[in-house]
Motif scaffolding. Structure first.
Motif, PDB file in Angstrom:
ATOM      1  N   LYS A  12      -2.031   6.173 -19.017  1.00 49.66           N
ATOM      2  CA  LYS A  12      -1.799   6.121 -20.462  1.00 49.66           C
ATOM      3  C   LYS A  12      -0.744   5.048 -20.698  1.00 49.66           C
ATOM      4  CE  LYS A  12      -4.508   9.643 -20.918  1.00 49.66           C
ATOM      5  NZ  LYS A  12      -5.863   9.503 -21.460  1.00 49.66           N
ATOM      6  N   LEU A  13      -1.193   3.837 -20.971  1.00 52.98           N
ATOM      7  CA  LEU A  13      -0.311   2.675 -20.970  1.00 52.98           C
ATOM      8  C   LEU A  13      -0.021   2.201 -22.381  1.00 52.98           C
ATOM      9  CD1 LEU A  13      -2.012   0.738 -18.033  1.00 52.98           C
ATOM     10  CD2 LEU A  13       0.180   1.926 -17.959  1.00 52.98           C
ATOM     11  N   GLU A  53      -2.827   6.634  -9.972  1.00 52.18           N
ATOM     12  CA  GLU A  53      -2.363   7.988  -9.698  1.00 52.18           C
ATOM     13  C   GLU A  53      -0.923   8.218 -10.139  1.00 52.18           C
ATOM     14  OE1 GLU A  53      -3.073   9.071  -5.621  1.00 52.18           O
ATOM     15  OE2 GLU A  53      -4.842   7.776  -5.498  1.00 52.18           O
ATOM     16  N   LEU A  54      -0.293   7.216 -10.730  1.00 52.00           N
ATOM     17  CA  LEU A  54       1.120   7.355 -11.116  1.00 52.00           C
ATOM     18  C   LEU A  54       1.208   8.101 -12.439  1.00 52.00           C
ATOM     19  CD1 LEU A  54       2.487   3.854 -10.076  1.00 52.00           C
ATOM     20  CD2 LEU A  54       2.135   5.914  -8.712  1.00 52.00           C
ATOM     21  N   PRO A  55       1.810   9.270 -12.467  1.00 51.20           N
ATOM     22  CA  PRO A  55       1.675  10.164 -13.620  1.00 51.20           C
ATOM     23  C   PRO A  55       2.414   9.728 -14.877  1.00 51.20           C
ATOM     24  CG  PRO A  55       3.176  11.111 -12.005  1.00 51.20           C
ATOM     25  CD  PRO A  55       2.591   9.889 -11.371  1.00 51.20           C
ATOM     26  N   VAL A  56       3.506   8.956 -14.741  1.00 46.07           N
ATOM     27  CA  VAL A  56       4.290   8.625 -15.935  1.00 46.07           C
ATOM     28  C   VAL A  56       4.363   7.126 -16.180  1.00 46.07           C
ATOM     29  CG1 VAL A  56       5.676  10.730 -15.862  1.00 46.07           C
ATOM     30  CG2 VAL A  56       6.446   8.725 -14.585  1.00 46.07           C
ATOM     31  N   LEU A  57       3.574   6.355 -15.473  1.00 47.28           N
ATOM     32  CA  LEU A  57       3.587   4.905 -15.678  1.00 47.28           C
ATOM     33  C   LEU A  57       3.065   4.580 -17.072  1.00 47.28           C
ATOM     34  CD1 LEU A  57       4.118   2.151 -14.313  1.00 47.28           C
ATOM     35  CD2 LEU A  57       1.703   2.121 -13.678  1.00 47.28           C
ATOM     36  N   ASN A  58       3.865   3.874 -17.876  1.00 45.72           N
ATOM     37  CA  ASN A  58       3.407   3.523 -19.222  1.00 45.72           C
ATOM     38  C   ASN A  58       3.494   2.034 -19.519  1.00 45.72           C
ATOM     39  OD1 ASN A  58       6.026   2.863 -20.677  1.00 45.72           O
ATOM     40  ND2 ASN A  58       6.496   4.927 -19.987  1.00 45.72           N
ATOM     41  N   GLN A 109       0.841  -1.186   0.000  1.00 43.71           N
ATOM     42  CA  GLN A 109       0.000   0.000   0.000  1.00 43.71           C
ATOM     43  C   GLN A 109       0.884   1.247   0.000  1.00 43.71           C
ATOM     44  OE1 GLN A 109      -3.440  -0.180  -0.245  1.00 43.71           O
ATOM     45  NE2 GLN A 109      -2.943  -2.356  -0.571  1.00 43.71           N
ATOM     46  N   GLY A 110       0.345   2.338  -0.521  1.00 41.35           N
ATOM     47  CA  GLY A 110       1.095   3.590  -0.546  1.00 41.35           C
ATOM     48  C   GLY A 110       1.924   3.792  -1.783  1.00 41.35           C
ATOM     49  N   VAL A 111       1.609   3.042  -2.862  1.00 40.33           N
ATOM     50  CA  VAL A 111       2.443   3.134  -4.060  1.00 40.33           C
ATOM     51  C   VAL A 111       2.249   4.452  -4.798  1.00 40.33           C
ATOM     52  CG1 VAL A 111       2.556   0.639  -4.378  1.00 40.33           C
ATOM     53  CG2 VAL A 111       0.709   1.929  -5.454  1.00 40.33           C
ATOM     54  N   ARG A 112       1.372   5.308  -4.317  1.00 44.07           N
ATOM     55  CA  ARG A 112       1.225   6.607  -4.958  1.00 44.07           C
ATOM     56  C   ARG A 112       2.517   7.430  -4.875  1.00 44.07           C
ATOM     57  NH1 ARG A 112      -2.335   7.168  -0.613  1.00 44.07           N
ATOM     58  NH2 ARG A 112      -4.079   7.113  -2.076  1.00 44.07           N
ATOM     59  N   ARG A 113       3.446   7.003  -4.020  1.00 37.48           N
ATOM     60  CA  ARG A 113       4.734   7.701  -3.943  1.00 37.48           C
ATOM     61  C   ARG A 113       5.622   7.420  -5.154  1.00 37.48           C
ATOM     62  NH1 ARG A 113       4.209   5.354   1.238  1.00 37.48           N
ATOM     63  NH2 ARG A 113       3.717   6.828   2.905  1.00 37.48           N
ATOM     64  N   TRP A 114       5.254   6.443  -5.977  1.00 36.32           N
ATOM     65  CA  TRP A 114       6.067   6.108  -7.153  1.00 36.32           C
ATOM     66  C   TRP A 114       5.798   7.101  -8.283  1.00 36.32           C
ATOM     67  CZ3 TRP A 114       4.823   0.136  -7.249  1.00 36.32           C
ATOM     68  CH2 TRP A 114       5.536  -0.495  -6.219  1.00 36.32           C
ATOM     69  N   GLN A 115       6.038   8.347  -8.043  1.00 34.84           N
ATOM     70  CA  GLN A 115       5.709   9.379  -9.016  1.00 34.84           C
ATOM     71  C   GLN A 115       6.629   9.378 -10.232  1.00 34.84           C
ATOM     72  OE1 GLN A 115       2.929  11.858  -8.662  1.00 34.84           O
ATOM     73  NE2 GLN A 115       2.461   9.981  -7.532  1.00 34.84           N
TER      74      GLN A 115
END
Length: 968
Positions: free
Chosen positions: A555-556, A529-534, A501-507
């Motif tokens: 956007k994957l 919520e991860l902004p650059v995860l593709n 839990q708390g993976v929103r820190r993976w910005q």
């Protein structure tokens, strides 16, 4: 006398006084005043040359008198690196007592003055690092009765090689490197008349033919540099007669044959570099016995045979680079015991046996690179205790056993690459001490046990790649706090438990691959919520629950949740055929409303008759509630970031209505944007938190034929940009927040604001300082990743079609993002896409594109190669200084005439030279005239990563020796 006339006289008085004062100066100093007036002096370096400010001329800066504090002659004039411009100041030729003249590293132009050769006392003349052009005057070969040092390096001198300069018998230093001389040979008699010569610097001079054996007659020679030419033939055996040689540089030629024997007898030799040639045979055993040899570079040749056993006896060796040869056999087990080794690169050979345990015996070893060989056995425990290490690359060998426990925690190590071996054991808790570790690459081994909890607390960890091992147990909870993490690949292990839990820190995370494990529990909605995860692959696990609707915000380019135990209705975006393969092997997932279970159906049938009346009674109420709920849901979704809503500016019917389409969650509306726009602004301040955005405005409208075409083109550009940027997300692609439409007349694109503007402006605009090489490399690597994402990770692939430095934008940290997709094209599976007109910018267009009108990914690769050449050379792709050539042709021609160093940006080509040359080779690959010879952008990303300059040395307490450039 009128006041005006009096004022004029007062203004003229200082000039008249200065002229009178100059007239009373000794002749040499009057000549200096005359020289000063002929030069451009933007930094006022010569302002103190004024008899009113300093009546004693011998105290003026930048000069020395033959008799200080007396009206004597000028003996030394030291004007190096003062930003002076203009032609050579001819009054200096009258300084008959001048013994030293240094005008190096200014911006002087025009021809060299022949009159300098007549100065009877001149011993040192240094005009290096300017822009002098034309041929060297013939007088230079017949004059200079006392000259010991002649420095003309780094100019634009032409003509045949200066054989006549070799007649100046008093010369001790001849520095002619990096001038575009015509291809010329060195004759056997070239060196016979230079008995005093100590330094011969002829790098990048267009030399062809063989090195004459007469070079061995230069008994006083300390530094011989013939690098980056087109020399052929063998290295003459007479080189071994250079008994005073300290440095011999022969790299980047076309030399063949063997490295000559006898070099070990050179008692003063410290640096020998014959890399990037075509040398064959074995390395002479005696070479490593040269008692002071510090640096030996013979990489990228065709050397064969075993590494000499004398390597163990090298007494002073600190830097050994033999990569990319055909060397075999084992390394001497005592290697490193007797020398202060700092840098070792033996990559891409066929070296076998064990890693010598003594490599770090001197306690100075920083980098060990022995990738792609046939090493066996364990990593020595002694290497694991080498606290000076910063970079270890040992992938693709046959190493086995456990990694030394201390190696996991080396405090200065930033790269540990052990992939593709047979290593076993666990990752030890000592990794908590690896505070500088950025990349931990241990895939394709046999590691077991749990990943240590401490691994998530590493402050610099960017990439953890441990796929295809046998790790088990849960993922460390601390991993969720790794805010620097950019790539996490743990595919094909035996990991279990739930995702942390708390993976929103993976910005900063762009890739998450946990496929082929035994993970359970629900998919965290925070992943959305991860902004650059593709790239997201959680396939072949035991995950349960539904597919979080928040994942729709990603956007994957790669999305795989197949072969799990997921259930429930798919979010609407994922219910289409485009994502069909992403969810196979999850039988309880439904595309649309899920049918009731069998028990629910039986209960429904039992209560059907008794409920008919009640259903009819409340049907109207239910229908109304349903419609209300639908409207609420529709509005919420349409205002959340993917759909379109009609928005009014309010305040009257005469103002236009704007249609807003958003692609990310935004905290501003059209009033925030439109209220900040006028014809003079290019950015707007949006929202309560003063978010700075960039706005592109595209106008259409009625009018003549030309306007109609412009309107259509603007609409096409707008639609292309929206279609492209609206569906992709990557840390190196500029973010399109939203767009506005108002009928057919006006369209607005709202982007994230990039405070450092475009690369083109920063590189060529001037006034902002010089970008250093690490920054330039970081920019080209970031832009390459953005293009690789378009070409390889988007389905279908996207070709940008207008890659150029002005379309690479830079954020506050000089991070690069590709922008402007107005002419981008999607590539279908039918091959190259035909276009009706050429898109792109002059100097960047691939040659085949201009005549075939067929666009492929390789067209972008060519354009990106031109951008790389801009960063390496500092020059524009098309400029008057290049003549009738574009940058690509200019670089090829300059290298052919003057070697690779002749094209490097002279502002950076000192300590960054080797790194820049590596980048240049990649750029030349990218700009190959044949598309088939160009690498893919994915390969370019890898090549740039391997050519990355090392990070700065870590801070105290443990002092680390100076960094060395990387291997490849």
């Amino acid at each position: 006398m009128t006041p005006l006339l009096l004022l004029r006289l007062l203004c003229l008085l200082p000039l008249a006084t200065a002229a009178a004062a100059a007239a009373t100066l000794p002749a040499d100093f009057a000549a200096l005043i005359a020289a000063k007036t002929s030069l451009s002096d933007p930094t006022s370096a010569l302002a103190a040359w004024d008899p009113h400010l300093s009546p004693s001329p011998c105290r003026w800066p930048h000069l020395l008198c033959s008799v200080p504090d007396a009206p004597a002659a000028v003996a030394s004039l030291l004007l190096s690196n003062l930003s002076l411009a203009g032609d050579f100041p001819s009054p200096l030729c009258s300084l008959r007592s001048l013994s030293e003249l240094d005008l190096s590293y200014n911006s002087l132009t025009g021809p060299l003055p022949p009159c300098l050769a007549a100065l009877p006392s001149l011993r040192r003349l240094d005009l290096s690092g300017n822009a002098f052009s034309g041929e060297v005057p013939a007088a230079y070969g017949a004059g200079f009765p006392s000259l010991a040092t002649l420095g003309l390096a780094g100019n634009e001198l032409s003509g045949a090689f200066l054989g006549h300069l070799l007649n100046v018998t008093t010369l001790e230093e001849l520095l002619l490197a990096y001038n575009p001389f015509a291809p010329s040979s060195l004759t056997p008699a070239s060196f016979s008349a230079l008995p005093r010569l100590r330094v011969l610097w002829l790098a990048g001079c267009g030399l062809v033919g063989e090195i004459p054996a007469s070079v061995g007659s230069l008994k006083s020679l300390v530094n011989l540099d013939l690098s980056t030419n087109n020399l052929t033939g063998e290295i003459p055996a007479t080189v071994a007669r250079l008994e005073n040689a300290v440095q011999i540089e022969l790299y980047s030629n076309h030399l063949t044959g063997r490295v000559p024997d006898g070099l070990g007898e050179l008692k003063r030799l410290r640096f020998f570099d014959a890399s990037m040639n075509r040398l064959t045979g074995e390395i002479p055993a005696d070479l490593l016995l040269a008692p002071r040899l510090e640096s030996l570079h013979i990489y990228q040749n065709e050397l064969s045979g075993r590494v000499p056993a004398t390597l163990a006896q090298a007494a002073a060796l600190a830097d050994l680079r033999l990569f990319s040869n055909r060397l075999t056999g084992e390394l001497p087990p005592e290697f490193g015991k007797n020398c202060p080794l700092e840098f070792l690169d033996l990559s891409d050979n066929r070296i076998s046996g064990r890693i010598p345990a003594a490599l770090c015996s001197a306690g100075k070893l920083e980098q060990v690179l022995i990738l792609n060989n046939e090493l066996v056995g364990p990593i020595p425990a002694e290497l694991g205790q080498c606290r000076t290490l910063t970079r270890v690359r040992l992938p693709n060998n046959q190493l086995s056993g456990a990694v030394p426990p201390d190696m996991w925690g080396l405090p200065h190590l930033y790269l540990l690459e052990l992939s593709g071996n047979r290593l076993s054991g666990t990752v030890g808790p000592a990794i908590a001490m690896a505070t500088n570790l950025s990349q931990l690459l241990i895939s394709d081994n046999r590691f077991t046990g749990s990943l240590p909890e401490q691994i998530g607390s590493l402050p610099a960890l960017f990439e953890l790649s441990a796929a295809n091992n046998m790790f088990s147990g849960p993922l460390p909870a601390s991993l969720a706090g790794a805010s620097t993490l950019g790539r996490l690949d743990l595919r094909n292990n035996s990991l279990s438990g739930e995702l942390p839990q708390g993976v929103r820190r993976w910005q900063k995370l762009t890739q998450l691959d946990l496929a082929d494990n035994h993970l359970t529990g629900a998919i965290p909605s925070e992943l959305g919520e991860l902004p650059v995860l593709n790239s997201l692959d959680l396939s072949s696990n035991e995950l349960t629950g539904d597919v979080p609707v928040q994942l729709e915000d990603l956007k994957l380019s790669l999305f795989n949740l197949s072969n799990n135990r997921l259930a429930g209705a798919l979010p609407p975006l994922f219910a289409g055929s485009m994502y069909r393969d992403s969810f196979v092997g999850n039988p309880a997932l439904c595309r649309g409303p899920c049918p009731p279970s069998s028990s629910q159906s039986r209960a429904s049938r039992r209560g059907l008759v008794g409920s008919v009346t009640s259903i009819l009674a409340v049907a109207g109420v239910v229908l109304l509630l349903g419609v209300a709920w639908f409207c609420y849901t529709y509005r919420s979704q349409h205002n959340h970031g993917r759909s379109t809503a009609e928005l009014s500016n309010g305040g009257g019917g005469s103002r236009p209505r704007w249609a807003l389409t958003s692609f990310h969650k935004i905290e501003f509306d059209e009033e925030d944007i439109l209220g900040c726009l006028d014809e003079d602004n290019v950015v707007g301040i949006a929202g309560e938190d003063a978010i700075t955005v960039a706005v592109k405005k595209l106008w259409g409208g009625a009018g003549g034929k030309g306007k109609a075409i412009s309107a259509a083109a603007a609409k096409d550009s707008f639609d292309a940009e929206v279609a492209t940027l609206g569906r992709i997300r990557h840390k190196n692609i500029v973010r399109l927040w939203c767009c506005f439409r108002s009928g057919d007349d006006c369209r607005l694109l709202v982007y994230e604001f990039m405070p450092n503007g475009s690369l083109g402006d920063l590189l060529h605009g001037g006034g902002k300082g010089v970008l250093d090489w690490p920054a330039r490399h970081r920019i080209m690597a970031g832009a390459a990743e953005g293009l690789a994402y378009l070409h390889h990770d988007c389905v279908p692939p996207i070709v940008h079609r207008d890659v150029k430095s002005n379309n690479i934008l830079l954020d506050a940290d000089l991070g690069a993002k590709v922008a402007d997709f107005g002419v981008a094209r999607v590539i279908t599976g039918d091959g190259p896409s035909a276009v009706s007109a050429i898109a792109g910018s002059c100097g960047y267009i691939a040659p085949e594109y201009s005549y075939t009108l067929r666009v492929t990914e390789k067209s972008d690769v060519y354009s990106f190669g031109v951008v790389m050449l801009e960063l390496v050379t500092g020059k524009r792709p098309v400029a008057p200084e290049l003549g009738d050539k574009d940058l690509v042709r200019w670089v090829h021609g300059s290298i052919e005439r003057g070697g690779v160093d002749s094209v490097l940006d002279p502002r950076l080509a000192g300590k960054s030279r080797d790194d820049m040359v590596r980048a240049l080779h990649i750029a030349l690959l990218c700009t190959s005239s044949l598309p088939i010879n160009r690498p893919s952008m994915r390969a370019v990303v890898k090549l740039l990563a391997e050519a990355a300059p090392p990070p700065p040395s870590p801070p105290p307490p443990a002092k680390v020796a100076g960094q060395k450039p990387p291997d490849v």
